[in-house]
Write an enzyme that holds these catalytic residues in place. Structure first.
Site, PDB file in Angstrom:
ATOM      1  N   CYS A   7       0.865  -1.176   0.000  1.00  0.00           N
ATOM      2  CA  CYS A   7       0.000   0.000   0.000  1.00  0.00           C
ATOM      3  C   CYS A   7       0.902   1.227   0.000  1.00  0.00           C
ATOM      4  O   CYS A   7       1.700   1.407   0.920  1.00  0.00           O
ATOM      5  CB  CYS A   7      -0.877  -0.039   1.258  1.00  0.00           C
ATOM      6  SG  CYS A   7      -1.861   1.444   1.480  1.00  0.00           S
ATOM      7  N   CYS A  13     -11.393  14.511   4.790  1.00  0.00           N
ATOM      8  CA  CYS A  13     -12.370  13.543   5.339  1.00  0.00           C
ATOM      9  C   CYS A  13     -12.257  13.537   6.870  1.00  0.00           C
ATOM     10  O   CYS A  13     -11.148  13.492   7.406  1.00  0.00           O
ATOM     11  CB  CYS A  13     -12.109  12.142   4.785  1.00  0.00           C
ATOM     12  SG  CYS A  13     -12.260  12.057   2.989  1.00  0.00           S
ATOM     13  N   CYS A  56      -4.231   5.084   9.116  1.00  0.00           N
ATOM     14  CA  CYS A  56      -3.589   5.732   7.978  1.00  0.00           C
ATOM     15  C   CYS A  56      -3.076   7.122   8.331  1.00  0.00           C
ATOM     16  O   CYS A  56      -3.832   7.959   8.795  1.00  0.00           O
ATOM     17  CB  CYS A  56      -4.643   5.910   6.877  1.00  0.00           C
ATOM     18  SG  CYS A  56      -4.358   4.880   5.505  1.00  0.00           S
ATOM     19  N   CYS A  91      -2.765  15.505   2.715  1.00  0.00           N
ATOM     20  CA  CYS A  91      -3.920  15.393   1.821  1.00  0.00           C
ATOM     21  C   CYS A  91      -4.804  16.618   1.985  1.00  0.00           C
ATOM     22  O   CYS A  91      -4.903  17.187   3.063  1.00  0.00           O
ATOM     23  CB  CYS A  91      -4.697  14.120   2.182  1.00  0.00           C
ATOM     24  SG  CYS A  91      -6.083  13.781   1.086  1.00  0.00           S
ATOM     25  N   CYS A  96     -10.210  10.688   8.819  1.00  0.00           N
ATOM     26  CA  CYS A  96      -8.912  10.267   8.281  1.00  0.00           C
ATOM     27  C   CYS A  96      -7.748  11.065   8.861  1.00  0.00           C
ATOM     28  O   CYS A  96      -7.740  12.299   8.808  1.00  0.00           O
ATOM     29  CB  CYS A  96      -8.938  10.400   6.754  1.00  0.00           C
ATOM     30  SG  CYS A  96      -7.406   9.860   5.989  1.00  0.00           S
TER      31      CYS A  96
END
Ligand code: SAH
Length: 347
Positions: free
Chosen positions: A106, A117, A333, A113, A120
């Protein structure tokens, strides 16, 4: 003079570089296979290139490397999580997973980012920059080198939104699937997106053969708007239309990710709405993920994962629950990078 990033050149681009240096075109093929098949870390190792060419390459080009800042290996299933540092000091995470059918990796596509979201961790420290094609590729090469394992499949599900770094990700895929390089079929690649609709359509037109994973997480605009800001730009109906288009152009069924959050999206009414939304897209696949709890939010894992799955499968929608790998090294993550960034901040 900053040296050129040689690992980001596709074969035709490398041919153009070498012919500009007065070399024959076939030399580019030889060099390309040293770089991407044998994965050398210095030009001196390219034994069939002339000394003069090696000196020229050394002067004008660099073979980038990544530094391992942290490495966590699960004692339960051998999953390895790497925190890599890029040449400019920025960091991102890579996870190497071992399954019965082989190893999967992955990779991250951006440092941070922009998508915001709410559940996240990758987005909490904001966006820093896009990763270069070479920097995405090197996450594979360095992980293979360090672990001694060969990677057979890949998911673009690490830090970042791959469709927000479209050109570099597409170039990375060209490098990855090149016959003279790692030669990975794009049928072994999944790309995950939060739903950048025009890019999904563009990707469909490119007919690459890769699997599209769509982070859905809620079946209505009301619920999706509350947890995924991208939905305010491209709403659920537009997203589903783009998914239909992807399927019609590629014949590849869409995979939907759905992170179940207690009290937010794990009730029977939500399941029914999801079934209604996805029925026209059948055959598709729903990947249910018990949400990873992150520090910044009060989200809790749903206890109703199996019930939710049953509602979907009883209605003919294919749904599986994502197996938790590396539970003992579990960090949601983006959490490793977050931790390392905040530690540095304090220094
Ligand atoms: N930006 C891309 C890919 C990166 S995230 C995307 O949005 O799809 C990979 C997957 O992990 C996405 O489905 C994302 O929604 C999900 N994810 C992010 N944080 C999570 C969490 N805390 N728990 C469970 N899944 C999460």
């Amino acid at each position: 003079m900053t040296k050129k990033d040689i690992l980001s050149f596709t074969l035709p681009e490398l041919e153009a570089e070498l012919t500009a240096l007065g070399e024959k075109k076939f030399r580019a093929g030889q060099l390309y296979s040293w770089l991407h098949e044998k994965q050398v870390t210095s030009f001196a190792e390219c034994s069939n290139l002339s000394k003069a060419l090696i000196e020229r390459l050394d002067a004008e080009y660099e073979i980038k490397r990544l530094k391992i800042i942290r490495k966590l290996e699960s004692k339960l299933d051998g999953t390895i999580k790497y925190l890599y540092e890029f040449p400019d000091g920025e960091r991102a995470e890579t996870v190497l997973m071992s399954y019965k059918h082989g190893n999967s990796i992955c990779v991250s596509t951006q440092v941070g980012c922009k998508m915001g979201c709410s559940f996240c961790a990758s987005t909490k420290a904001g966006f820093v920059r896009d990763l270069l094609p070479s920097e995405i590729l090197l996450q594979i090469y360095e992980s293979e080198r360090d672990s001694g394992r060969r990677v057979e499949s890949l998911v673009l599900m690490g830090i970042g939104e791959p469709l927000d770094n479209f050109d570099n990700v597409m170039k990375f895929l060209t490098l990855l699937s090149s016959e003279k390089g790692k030669n990975m079929s794009l049928r072994h690649v999944s790309l995950s997106t939060c739903g950048i609709v025009p890019r999904i359509r563009e990707l469909a037109n490119m007919k690459t053969g890769l699997t599209l994973s769509v982070s859905l997480h809620a079946p209505t605009d009301e619920k999706r708007n509350a947890i995924m800001p991208i939905n305010k730009r491209y709403d659920t109906a537009e997203l589903i239309e783009a998914c239909k288009y992807y399927f019609s152009q590629t014949g590849r069924r869409i995979s939907f990710e759905f992170a179940l959050i207690s009290g937010v999206n794990d009730d029977a009414v939500t399941a029914k709405k999801l079934i209604k939304l996805l029925r026209p897209l059948s055959p598709c696949h729903v990947n249910l993920i018990p949400v990873n709890e992150i520090r910044e939010r009060e989200y809790r894992r749903s206890e109703k994962v199996r019930e939710f799955q049953k509602l979907l499968t009883d209605s003919g929608i294919n749904a599986t629950v994502r197996r938790t790998l590396g539970a003992d090294i579990n960090a949601a993550c983006g959490q490793l990078r977050r931790d390392s960034v905040s530690k540095n901040d304090k220094l």
